[in-house]
Design an enzyme around this catalytic site. Structure first.
Site, short mmCIF file in Angstrom:
data_model
loop_
_atom_site.label_atom_id
_atom_site.label_comp_id
_atom_site.label_asym_id
_atom_site.label_seq_id
_atom_site.Cartn_x
_atom_site.Cartn_y
_atom_site.Cartn_z
N GLU A 430 0.81 -1.23 0.00
CA GLU A 430 0.00 0.00 0.00
C GLU A 430 0.84 1.27 0.00
OE1 GLU A 430 -2.69 -0.28 3.30
OE2 GLU A 430 -3.77 -1.95 2.43
N GLU A 505 -4.27 -9.03 0.37
CA GLU A 505 -4.77 -8.77 1.73
C GLU A 505 -6.26 -8.55 1.63
OE1 GLU A 505 -2.37 -5.92 3.99
OE2 GLU A 505 -4.22 -5.24 4.95
C1 GAL Z 1 -4.18 -2.51 5.62
C2 GAL Z 1 -2.71 -2.59 5.93
C3 GAL Z 1 -2.46 -3.45 7.14
C4 GAL Z 1 -3.39 -3.11 8.23
C5 GAL Z 1 -4.80 -3.28 7.75
C6 GAL Z 1 -5.84 -3.05 8.82
O1 GAL Z 1 -4.47 -1.38 4.87
O2 GAL Z 1 -2.01 -3.13 4.85
O3 GAL Z 1 -1.13 -3.29 7.55
O4 GAL Z 1 -3.16 -1.81 8.62
O5 GAL Z 1 -5.01 -2.37 6.71
O6 GAL Z 1 -7.10 -3.14 8.26
#
Ligand code: GAL
Length: 947
Positions: A430, A505
């Site tokens: 990100e 993710e």
């Molecule tokens: C994502 C990020 C993670 C964590 C997650 C929580 O955007 O990559 O590290 O922060 O959100 O929802």
């Protein structure tokens, strides 16, 4: 004359022979643990500013680092500890500290370590290895700054050979760890939280991570390993060597061998190609983790100078734009989780065996892929990955293609490219520039750097959007990774049907273990999988989106385990996250069962939530969730059927049940036949504690650690789901407690203390064996009103891991001396030397001998030193190991003592009590026509110890 010369020749030949024999007898590579025997100081140590010219001059010189970085710093009151160590987890929570770091102040800390080096090892190559230090670390050896590492997630390999002192003199390693620096938005811990090593090897050796052995599939079962070995020669002679690479199959049978000649210049390195072919190797897969050993030897005249082994595996991977991921040609959906690296009780200083426990829990859950977010894991973790059978997205921490940061990425690829488990290199997570040409240009460079080191795996980047713009990061990677973005999955695939795509993710759903009612004001979130972050999805929605789209290679749930920090959607008093499928201890939340029934296909599974202790809610509807991977489920309360439902593999099955205490039972059917059954029962009040060890025994190696589940039982021996007893632990025998947790994200209990409250029926205590631990570890748990629990875990005596002993009672050595010009008159010992005068007096350290030919009979030597506190109280002495000539010793302008004979002898003078820096002047008077001076080391020693 002649016979004498002959004798000399013989003598020289004999000496030479002896030297050769020694060289041949010198052991090869030794990798010694440097985990033991560190001294630690919490907080920074700032020295007063340097103002004088002489001090400025001295400060700029090699080996002269001052303060805690220097050799002679007084650390006698520092704490003794062994690694791995995370100081952040030891401290209290602070509402004013950073929420992302779990309200745990981090700060700055110093470590020091002493070691002695056997003179027999002179000539070998010495490398310090720190597997990771959080976060910015500066390392000094004997007062020389030898390394700066500005990432808390990568290793440092440091050649310390030039700075070493051999024999009785102590070598000092000093480390300043600055954990004010942050690289993440999660709990990062602080200090030397991974292992440390000292590697001794021949000056002609294979460099660390210097064997590149990544198998490639050819046709008809024919494989090649284009092995590359990088050698280094820090010796004084060029070397002609043979590099021999041997491959052993999982049974230890040799399957390939090849030798290649190499020539190495002095202080030069060289990379040698040793291509190998192997026919029909046993493939590595998640079920059969066949590992081959690659042994590399460097030989000279038939003798092995160096030897290093690593393992690899033969497997093919393929990301297909339409069908997703294939391992060995077999389609496989990535059932992945993202994980951070902290665990209950221990912070980020997670023992290797606790990692084994964590990975075992993931295996039981049905996980087949892990994204180590957002950094490379410890090397031992990847070894476990290969052995246990997981696929890994190995992720670089800092997104930056400038030289310093590119080295971090290259380190990761070099270290990890032999692991069959690694299937993807991720260059970032990100990044705001991901949608732009800037992002594209940065990734293009980083991707090329990865490919130059390993072109057998695709490069990805975890993008939370931006992949639909005209030019963006997705154009520079092989597999597009999407964080969340479910609504754009199809849009992207339609626009780029030829680009492989995976969720990198997903999910980010909230659940507090054991809670089935959301109570916002108490920061508790129910476990029915109703709540997710705005950018995320519930566990069920996220997996349905992935599972129903063949082109999506798979998913990586945020997260496998809770972690400290990022308590989204809450803040203080919440100190850890609630995203986990499991809590911080690895205790399952309800999400565990949701995913388990979705991911495990080879056996029938059925689970019920919630527990069945709802006293006070008699007759009221309780929402019951049944999770099963069968065709139909039936629910029964106290033997009475409440109906049957067709299993919904994505949504799960729900029943509303009017509460009555007793037994709630679920039966799973396939083809009309019962294949699985489970139940929850209303328990009585807790009457006793129970301790459930994770394994039957521990190894007494000082490293093996084991989580013990702590729970409370009712009179019928059933675990009480809501028990909240305050449990006190006593641990005795061959080990100790290293921390505990209970999975309550709102708990502020001391993780290292003697007590811990059960949270929704559970807590976890982690015990670790002592070095040379034996017999057993006895754990007693007590709580008011409950019968205590006692277990005795057998500890097996095992051979000690080779380690470097910490040098004891380090002494203050007076090393840096000024030497006045010689004279025939006795000099004034207290004569002035201007602070700016760097040159009229010489510089030296013992041995400082003036030859007989020198005209002057008198020599004046001057130095200053600060005695360690424990010797500055009158119990110390100044120890001259050897002075040749008569001598006067002056301390702070006063005569301290004398040596009255010319002969070489030691001199010990009591050191008067007193703090701070002292000035010492020594006049040595030579016997006429003879050499003279301070010949041996000068040190401050305890009076009793001095010989
Ligand atoms: C994502 C990020 C993670 C964590 C997650 C929580 O955007 O990559 O590290 O922060 O959100 O929802």
């Amino acid at each position: 004359m002649k016979p004498l010369m002959l004798n000399w020749r013989r003598l020289c030949a004999a000496v030479l022979l002896l030297a050769c024999a020694c060289a041949q007898a010198a052991p090869g590579r030794e990798r010694l643990s440097l985990d033991r025997g560190w001294l630690f100081h919490l907080g920074d140590i700032v020295e007063p500013p340097i103002k004088g010219h002489g001090e400025s001059y001295g400060n700029a010189k090699a080996g002269n680092a001052g303060g805690a970085a220097g050799n002679e710093f007084d650390d006698s009151d520092w704490r003794h500890l062994d690694l791995p160590h995370d100081w952040a987890v030891e401290g209290p929570f602070d509402p004013n500290a950073n929420v992302s770091q779990g309200y745990r102040p981090r700060g700055i800390g110093w470590y020091r370590r002493y070691l002695q080096v056997d003179p027999k090892d002179r000539g070998r190559h010495f490398e310090l290895q720190f597997d990771a230090i959080a976060t910015h670390a500066t390392v000094w050896v004997n007062g020389n700054v030898v390394n700066r590492n500005w990432s808390g997630y990568n290793a440092s390999y440091i050649d310390i050979t030039p700075y070493l002192r051999y024999g009785g003199e102590t070598n000092t390693i000093a480390i300043r760890a600055d954990a004010e620096a942050m690289e993440g938005w999660w709990y990062e811990g602080a200090g030397m939280y991974r292992h440390a090593w000292l590697v001794k090897r021949n000056p002609v050796h294979v460099v660390t991570d210097g064997v590149h052995a990544t198998p490639r599939a050819g046709k008809n079962g024919q494989w090649t390993i284009p092995v590359e070995v990088t050698l280094d020669n820090s010796g004084k002679q060029a070397a002609a060597v043979t590099v021999e690479v041997t491959v052993f199959d999982p049974a230890g049978k040799q399957v390939a061998r090849r030798s290649v000649a190499a020539r190495l210049g002095v202080l030069a390195s060289s990379t040698v190609q040793v291509p190998l072919s192997i026919a029909n190797p046993a493939l590595w897969s998640l079920e059969k983790t066949n590992l081959y050993r690659i042994a590399t030897r460097v030989l000279q005249d038939g003798e092995a100078l160096d030897e290093v082994s690593l393992h690899t595996g033969f497997r093919t991977i393929r990301f297909d734009a339409a069908q997703g991921f294939f391992l060995n040609g077999v389609h496989m959906k990535l059932q992945g989780v993202c994980i951070h690296q902290d665990h209950a009780g221990v912070g980020v200083a997670v023992p290797d065996s606790v990692w084994e426990y964590r990975l075992r829990r993931l295996k039981e859950l049905g996980v087949n892929a892990i994204r180590f977010s957002h950094n490379a894991p410890a090397p031992e973790v990847l070894d476990l990955i290969d052995r246990m059978g997981f696929l890994v997205m190995d992720e670089n921490r800092n997104f930056n293609p400038s030289p310093d940061y590119m080295k971090q990425l290259e380190w990761m690829v070099k270290r990890d490219r032999h692991h069959p488990g690694v299937i993807l290199w991720s260059v970032f997570n990100e990044e705001p520039v991901q949608a732009t040409e800037v992002g594209y240009e940065m990734v293009r460079r980083m991707s090329a750097a990865v490919k130059a080191l390993d072109d057998t795996r695709p490069v990805t980047a975890a993008m939370n959007g931006g992949f639909l713009t005209e030019l963006n990061v997705s154009h520079a990677v092989d597999v597009v990774g999407a964080n969340y973005q479910v609504p754009d999955y199809d849009r992207y695939h339609k626009a780029h049907p030829d680009k492989p795509f995976t969720s990198s993710e997903d999910t980010s759903a909230f659940m507090t273990r054991g809670e089935f009612k959301t109570v916002r004001e108490k920061n508790l979130i129910a476990s029915y999988d109703d709540d997710a972050a705005e950018w995320g999805n519930t566990h069920r929605d996220a997996w349905e989106a992935i599972a129903t789209r063949p082109y999506v290679a798979g998913g990586f749930v945020w997260t496998g385990f809770d972690y400290r920090g990022e308590p989204t959607p809450n803040e203080w008093p919440s100190v850890s996250s609630v995203f986990g499928i499991m809590d911080l201890n690895g205790f399952p939340k309800n999400a565990y069962y949701i995913h388990q029934v979705q991911w495990i296909k080879d056996r029938p599974l059925i689970h019920i939530a919630p527990h069945w202790n709802w006293s006070g809610s008699e007759g009221k509807d309780i929402r019951v969730m049944v999770m099963a991977n069968v065709e139909r489920v039936e629910l029964l309360l106290n033997g009475r059927s409440l109906g049957e439902q067709k299993v919904d593999p994505y949504r799960m099955n729900f029943f509303n049940v009017a509460y009555a205490p007793g037994k709630l039972e679920a039966i799973g059917y396939r083809g009309g036949k019962e294949v699985a059954r489970t139940s929850v029962e209303t328990t009585g009040a807790a009457v006793a504690l129970e301790l459930v060890p994770d394994r039957a025994q521990l190894a007494g190696d000082g490293r093996d650690a084991m989580p013990i589940t702590v729970r409370a039982l009712d009179a019928q021996g059933r675990a009480v789901p809501l028990a909240d007893a305050q449990v006190t632990f006593a641990v005795k025998g061959g080990g100790r407690s290293i921390g505990h947790g209970n999975g309550d994200p709102n708990s502020h209990e001391d993780e290292k203390g003697a007590t811990r409250r059960l949270f929704n029926g559970l807590a976890q205590l982690i015990v670790q064996t002592d070095y040379a631990g034996k017999d057993a570890i006895d754990v007693v748990a007590t709580a008011p009103g409950l019968a205590p629990a006692h277990i005795s875990i057998p500890v097996k005596a095992v051979p000690e891991q080779p380690y470097v002993a910490a040098a004891e009672a380090p002494l203050t050595f007076v090393r840096s001396w000024r030497i006045a010009p010689d004279g025939d008159q006795r000099p004034d010992p207290n004569q002035q030397l201007a602070g700016f005068d760097m040159n009229t007096w010489g510089w030296g350290s013992p041995p400082m001998i003036a030859g007989a030919e020198k005209p002057g009979r008198y020599h004046l030597y001057r130095a200053s030193f600060t005695a360690r506190k424990n010797l500055a109280d009158g119990s110390g002495q100044i120890h001259f190991a050897g002075i040749r000539g008569k001598a006067e010793v002056w301390l702070n302008g006063k005569l301290l003592g004398q040596k009255d004979s010319y002969a070489l002898a030691a001199l010990d003078l009591p050191l008067p009590a007193g703090p701070g820096k002292r000035d010492i002047n020594v006049i040595v008077e030579a016997e006429p026509g003879q050499a003279s001076g301070i010949e041996g080391a000068v040190s401050i020693t305890p009076r009793l110890l001095a010989k």
